[in-house]
Design a protein around this motif. Structure first.
Motif, PDB file in Angstrom:
ATOM      1  N   GLN A 141       0.806  -1.210   0.146  1.00 58.53           N
ATOM      2  CA  GLN A 141       0.118  -0.045   0.074  1.00 58.53           C
ATOM      3  C   GLN A 141       0.813   1.291   0.056  1.00 58.53           C
ATOM      4  OE1 GLN A 141      -2.791  -0.909   3.100  1.00 58.53           O
ATOM      5  NE2 GLN A 141      -4.163  -1.708   1.805  1.00 58.53           N
TER       6      GLN A 141
ATOM      7  N   TYR B 289      -3.583   3.647  -3.831  1.00 61.07           N
ATOM      8  CA  TYR B 289      -3.366   2.826  -2.603  1.00 61.07           C
ATOM      9  C   TYR B 289      -3.731   1.397  -2.417  1.00 61.07           C
ATOM     10  CZ  TYR B 289      -0.836   7.245  -1.442  1.00 61.07           C
ATOM     11  OH  TYR B 289      -0.103   8.503  -1.319  1.00 61.07           O
ATOM     12  N   LYS B 290      -4.573   0.980  -3.566  1.00 61.14           N
ATOM     13  CA  LYS B 290      -5.458   0.048  -3.344  1.00 61.14           C
ATOM     14  C   LYS B 290      -4.987  -1.094  -4.548  1.00 61.14           C
ATOM     15  CE  LYS B 290      -9.421   1.320  -0.758  1.00 61.14           C
ATOM     16  NZ  LYS B 290     -10.220   2.523  -1.036  1.00 61.14           N
ATOM     17  N   VAL B 291      -5.139  -2.407  -3.911  1.00 61.54           N
ATOM     18  CA  VAL B 291      -4.947  -3.376  -5.089  1.00 61.54           C
ATOM     19  C   VAL B 291      -6.329  -3.730  -5.719  1.00 61.54           C
ATOM     20  CG1 VAL B 291      -4.584  -6.028  -5.549  1.00 61.54           C
ATOM     21  CG2 VAL B 291      -3.220  -4.761  -3.664  1.00 61.54           C
TER      22      VAL B 291
ATOM     23  N   ASN C 100       0.158  -7.407  -8.981  1.00 59.16           N
ATOM     24  CA  ASN C 100      -0.809  -6.499  -8.646  1.00 59.16           C
ATOM     25  C   ASN C 100      -0.852  -5.208  -9.086  1.00 59.16           C
ATOM     26  OD1 ASN C 100      -1.663  -8.583  -6.004  1.00 59.16           O
ATOM     27  ND2 ASN C 100       0.594  -8.237  -5.799  1.00 59.16           N
TER      28      ASN C 100
ATOM     29  N   ILE D  72      -2.054  -1.422  -8.556  1.00 62.65           N
ATOM     30  CA  ILE D  72      -2.375  -0.633  -7.608  1.00 62.65           C
ATOM     31  C   ILE D  72      -2.937   0.508  -7.910  1.00 62.65           C
ATOM     32  CG2 ILE D  72      -1.458   0.428  -5.292  1.00 62.65           C
ATOM     33  CD1 ILE D  72      -1.102  -2.509  -5.306  1.00 62.65           C
TER      34      ILE D  72
END
Ligand SMILES: [Zn+2]
Length: 154
Positions: free
Chosen positions: A9, A88-90, A83, A85
């Motif tokens: 994150q 800040y989020k997957v 992943n 991003i």
């Protein structure tokens, strides 16, 4: 696991390539041409303990991957997960997959192969086995194993 999520994150936008076999993070960066790409911030964590043994993690800010790059990662690090991003989020997580048919991303090691002559022919391979990884040249039928594949990614 919690610590790992925190690490992920820290990136606002970009990609985290996780579960890279230990010691191969630099190869992954090399095939992505990161050393020439000055537009991204890159961080690398090597030799991280995980449930499945030791692994490397690569984080690249403000960079996304094309299909061809995902295929290249699969050939170097078949166990990797990517992943994506955003803020800040997957937002997306996917496992790379070794392609059945590999076009224009690996160079044949046979110097006599027609793809290594002065012909405008794109190298092509078929995947013979995924574990261990073996691919076969469509033109000269030479087999290439993981170590050779890693060294010959275009
Ligand atoms: Zn060949």
């Amino acid at each position: 696991m919690t610590e790992q999520i925190l690490k992920v994150q820290k990136i606002k936008n970009g990609i985290v390539i996780d579960h890279i076999p230990c010691g191969l993070a630099l190869k992954v960066l090399k095939i992505l041409g990161i050393e020439r790409d000055i537009g991204s911030t890159v961080s690398m964590v090597m030799h991280v303990k995980s449930k499945y043994g030791w692994k490397d993690i690569v984080k690249i800010e403000d960079r996304f991957l094309e299909e061809k790059e995902l295929d290249k990662i699969a050939l170097v690090a078949p166990t990797a997960t990517v992943n994506i991003i955003q803020n800040y989020k997957v937002v997306k997580k996917h496992r790379v997959k070794v392609p059945e048919h590999i076009i224009g991303i690996v160079k044949c090691t046979n110097p006599k192969c027609i793809t290594n002559q002065r012909e405008p022919i794109t190298p092509e391979f078929y995947t013979v086995s995924k574990d261990p990884l073996i691919i076969k040249c469509r033109y000269c039928e030479r087999d290439m194993e993981a170590d050779e594949i890693i060294e010959n990614i275009i």
